[in-house]
Design a protein around this motif. Structure first.
Motif, PDB file in Angstrom:
ATOM      1  N   HIS A 209       0.790  -1.611  -0.061  1.00 56.79           N
ATOM      2  CA  HIS A 209       0.228   0.359  -0.037  1.00 56.79           C
ATOM      3  C   HIS A 209       0.732   1.441   0.378  1.00 56.79           C
ATOM      4  CE1 HIS A 209      -3.145  -1.990   0.802  1.00 56.79           C
ATOM      5  NE2 HIS A 209      -4.135  -2.326   1.706  1.00 56.79           N
ATOM      6  N   GLY A 210       2.023   1.301   0.432  1.00 61.21           N
ATOM      7  CA  GLY A 210       2.681   2.649   0.153  1.00 61.21           C
ATOM      8  C   GLY A 210       3.256   2.988  -0.681  1.00 61.21           C
ATOM      9  N   ILE A 211       3.147   2.126  -1.857  1.00 63.31           N
ATOM     10  CA  ILE A 211       3.494   2.797  -3.339  1.00 63.31           C
ATOM     11  C   ILE A 211       2.518   2.558  -4.197  1.00 63.31           C
ATOM     12  CG2 ILE A 211       5.816   2.081  -3.558  1.00 63.31           C
ATOM     13  CD1 ILE A 211       5.281  -0.462  -4.870  1.00 63.31           C
ATOM     14  N   GLY A 212       0.495   2.061  -2.878  1.00 67.82           N
ATOM     15  CA  GLY A 212       0.005   2.942  -4.023  1.00 67.82           C
ATOM     16  C   GLY A 212      -0.858   1.713  -4.363  1.00 67.82           C
ATOM     17  N   LEU A 213      -0.043   0.392  -4.597  1.00 63.89           N
ATOM     18  CA  LEU A 213      -1.507  -0.986  -5.240  1.00 63.89           C
ATOM     19  C   LEU A 213      -1.628  -1.161  -4.146  1.00 63.89           C
ATOM     20  CD1 LEU A 213       2.577  -2.582  -5.822  1.00 63.89           C
ATOM     21  CD2 LEU A 213       0.892  -1.184  -7.388  1.00 63.89           C
TER      22      LEU A 213
ATOM     23  N   THR B 186      -6.191   2.634  -2.355  1.00 65.17           N
ATOM     24  CA  THR B 186      -6.129   2.677  -1.303  1.00 65.17           C
ATOM     25  C   THR B 186      -6.311   4.088  -0.313  1.00 65.17           C
ATOM     26  OG1 THR B 186      -3.504   3.706  -1.652  1.00 65.17           O
ATOM     27  CG2 THR B 186      -3.926   1.239  -1.631  1.00 65.17           C
TER      28      THR B 186
END
Lengths: 228, 317
Positions: B30-34, B261
């Protein structure tokens, strides 16, 4: 500081009511320390403007354990700006050819396009959040003089690398997508590359500066103006 | 997992309306938007794998609505679970919720779902699909996972290792879920619940909603009595699976596996994932009711469900 239940295996920690650098500093610190403190209990973590969502493995630990971890970490936060956030400089080819809304934005702001570019490159922006799409980093705060509301009709197709402004935020579109931000230029650097390591040049907590580059430099850095 | 030379596996003759390669999902990104991806109905997905002797997280197919035809180019076992959907091997009708032997040259056909809308097809050992960001799960919106980041296409090849066709398993009738036209969803209140007045919350839990055709792997949009939060929007924040988002029109949206996210709409809480699995089997026009539970209730329900699954042994067949 406030903790709310978010879902069956998720708590959300609120660290402020507004997205501003002090809150962002606490978000960045809390996210980093929570990862260390809670380790294997965490399935995922989503830092944003003023909150951190913690998704945990409910078969490994309960929400009381997560709450205790949050309270412990809250006592370790400091008001001093974190040393962890890096400063990342991203090149941008500004101009009407690369940014379809630059002239309109300048007119509405009562500025020349050169002044808009000068103001945009003078700022240092915080990576407040990453989301919307893979690699989409919300950067702020944009100088009030060049802040601009979203387009009333969003574009169906914004090209990859487009640099936009929406209110007091700025961002680079990591991939072709629909979007309603005011486009002022184009960045030749990939903001999300699944095959690169790291995948993204920035993470939440980093500071970003923009550097104005020429059309030639844009192309030599791998930029294209082909919207396909 | 080692990749074979792509000679053993299944050829996609007809991909169906929307068939996606899925494993348990993509986590920690989630930290890179996935987002997570993964099966909408994790229960049926897990059983498809178990009936093939697999770990319940192994890579399998999520067949939405139906229309899939595969040609086997290997020897293995295969099971279809989930939605009530006609299954045939070489034109012979086969039962769902049990594994079947297949051999090279066999043609496996799935018709169209009559009850429920998500079927899961697993093979022994799982499909051998390269991982992106730690998972084979396909998220079309992100162009991540699967073979090319999207749904199956004609002539795609789904590699899997050859294995014994013997050792088939069946789930007894009494343990098979059924899919109807209604679902009762248990909700853990949370997030911006204070932004909804007692009256709004009472209306939400005392009303019937219906599923609409504006529903997909990102979220299910419901239609029913408006509930209005006292605020229009919030600072964008992380969204968990099952979150109930209420936009300005007052019609709730249940956010699912392919959700963004982060987002800025007020949320009332989140639906128990055991129940989103039921929601995702519904077609437009189905009836939805809600009930409030606590996070501790949610954990009890999950532990009971996990225990029940672990003591339910499939039978040799």
């Amino acid at each position: 500081m406030r903790i709310e239940v978010a879902g069956e295996n998720a708590l959300i920690l609120y660290l402020g009511e507004h997205g501003e650098p002090g809150t962002a500093n606490r978000v960045e610190q809390a996210a980093r320390l929570l990862k260390q403190e809670l380790g294997d209990c965490l399935v995922d973590l989503v830092p944003s403007y003023a909150s951190v969502l913690l998704i945990f493995d409910m078969f490994r630990c309960d929400h009381l354990h997560i709450r205790a971890g949050i309270r412990k970490v809250m006592n370790e936060l400091s008001d001093e700006a974190s040393e962890e956030g890096r400063i990342v400089t991203l090149p941008v080819f500004y101009g009407t050819e690369a940014g379809a809304d630059l002239e309109q934005l300048a007119r509405n702001a009562g500025l020349t396009t050169e002044e808009v570019i000068q103001i945009h490159t003078a700022g240092e922006y915080r990576v407040y959040a990453i989301g919307f799409a893979p690699g989409f980093a919300y950067l702020g705060d944009v100088d009030e003089r060049i802040a601009a509301p979203r387009l009333s009709t969003p574009r169906q197709r914004v090209p990859r690398g487009a640099v936009g402004i929406a209110d007091r935020q700025t961002a680079i579109y990591p991939a072709v997508s629909p979007g309603g931000w005011n486009l002022i230029g184009r960045c030749p650097q990939r903001m999300f590359d699944p095959d690169a390591q790291p995948t993204m040049p920035v993470q939440v907590g980093d500071r970003v500066r923009f550097e104005s580059i020429s059309r030639d430099d844009f192309f030599s850095l791998g930029g294209t103006l082909d919207d396909a | 997992m080692t990749h074979n030379a792509n000679t053993e596996g299944f050829l996609v003759r007809q991909p169906g309306l929307m068939t996606l390669i899925q494993d348990a999902g993509r986590f920690g990104q989630h930290g890179i938007g996935l987002t997570c991806g993964g099966p909408l109905d994790a229960e049926a997905f897990g059983w498809a794998n178990r009936l093939c002797g697999n770990d319940e997280r192994a890579t399998a197919l999520e067949v939405s609505f139906g229309g899939l035809t595969l040609e086997a180019q290997t020897t293995t076992r295969l099971a279809v679970t989930g939605a009530e959907i006609p299954l045939s091997i070489n034109g012979q009708e086969k039962e769902l919720w049990r594994s079947h032997p297949v051999n090279a040259g066999d043609v496996i056909e799935l018709g169209y779902a009559t009850q429920g809308c998500r079927a899961y097809l697993a093979v022994a050992g799982g499909f051998d699909i390269p991982h992106s960001f730690g998972s084979a799960a396909t998220v079309s919106r992100e162009s991540i996972g699967g073979l090319n980041g999207g749904k199956l296409e004609p002539n795609d090849f789904l590699a899997c290792a050859a294995t014994s066709a013997k050792g088939c398993l069946a789930l007894a009738d009494k343990h098979r879920p059924t899919y109807g036209t209604e679902a009762h969803l248990r909700v853990i209140l949370g997030y911006q619940k204070q932004a909804f007045s007692d009256l709004q919350i009472a209306r939400f839990f005392n009303s019937e909603y219906t599923t609409t055709d504006r529903s997909d792997r990102m979220g299910y949009r419901l239609n029913g009595p408006e509930i209005k939060p006292a605020i229009d929007g919030i600072l964008s924040e992380g969204i968990c699976h099952g979150a109930i988002q209420v936009p300005a029109d007052g019609q709730p949206i249940i956010l699912l596996n392919d959700r963004q996210t982060i987002g800025g709409y007020p949320k009332l809480g989140s639906v128990l994932s055991l129940d989103t699995a039921k929601l995702c089997q519904l077609t437009p026009g189905a009836t939805i009711t809600f009930e409030a539970i606590t996070i501790d209730d949610a954990h009890n329900l999950h532990l009971l469900a996990k225990h029940r699954t672990s003591v339910t042994e499939p039978e040799a067949c």
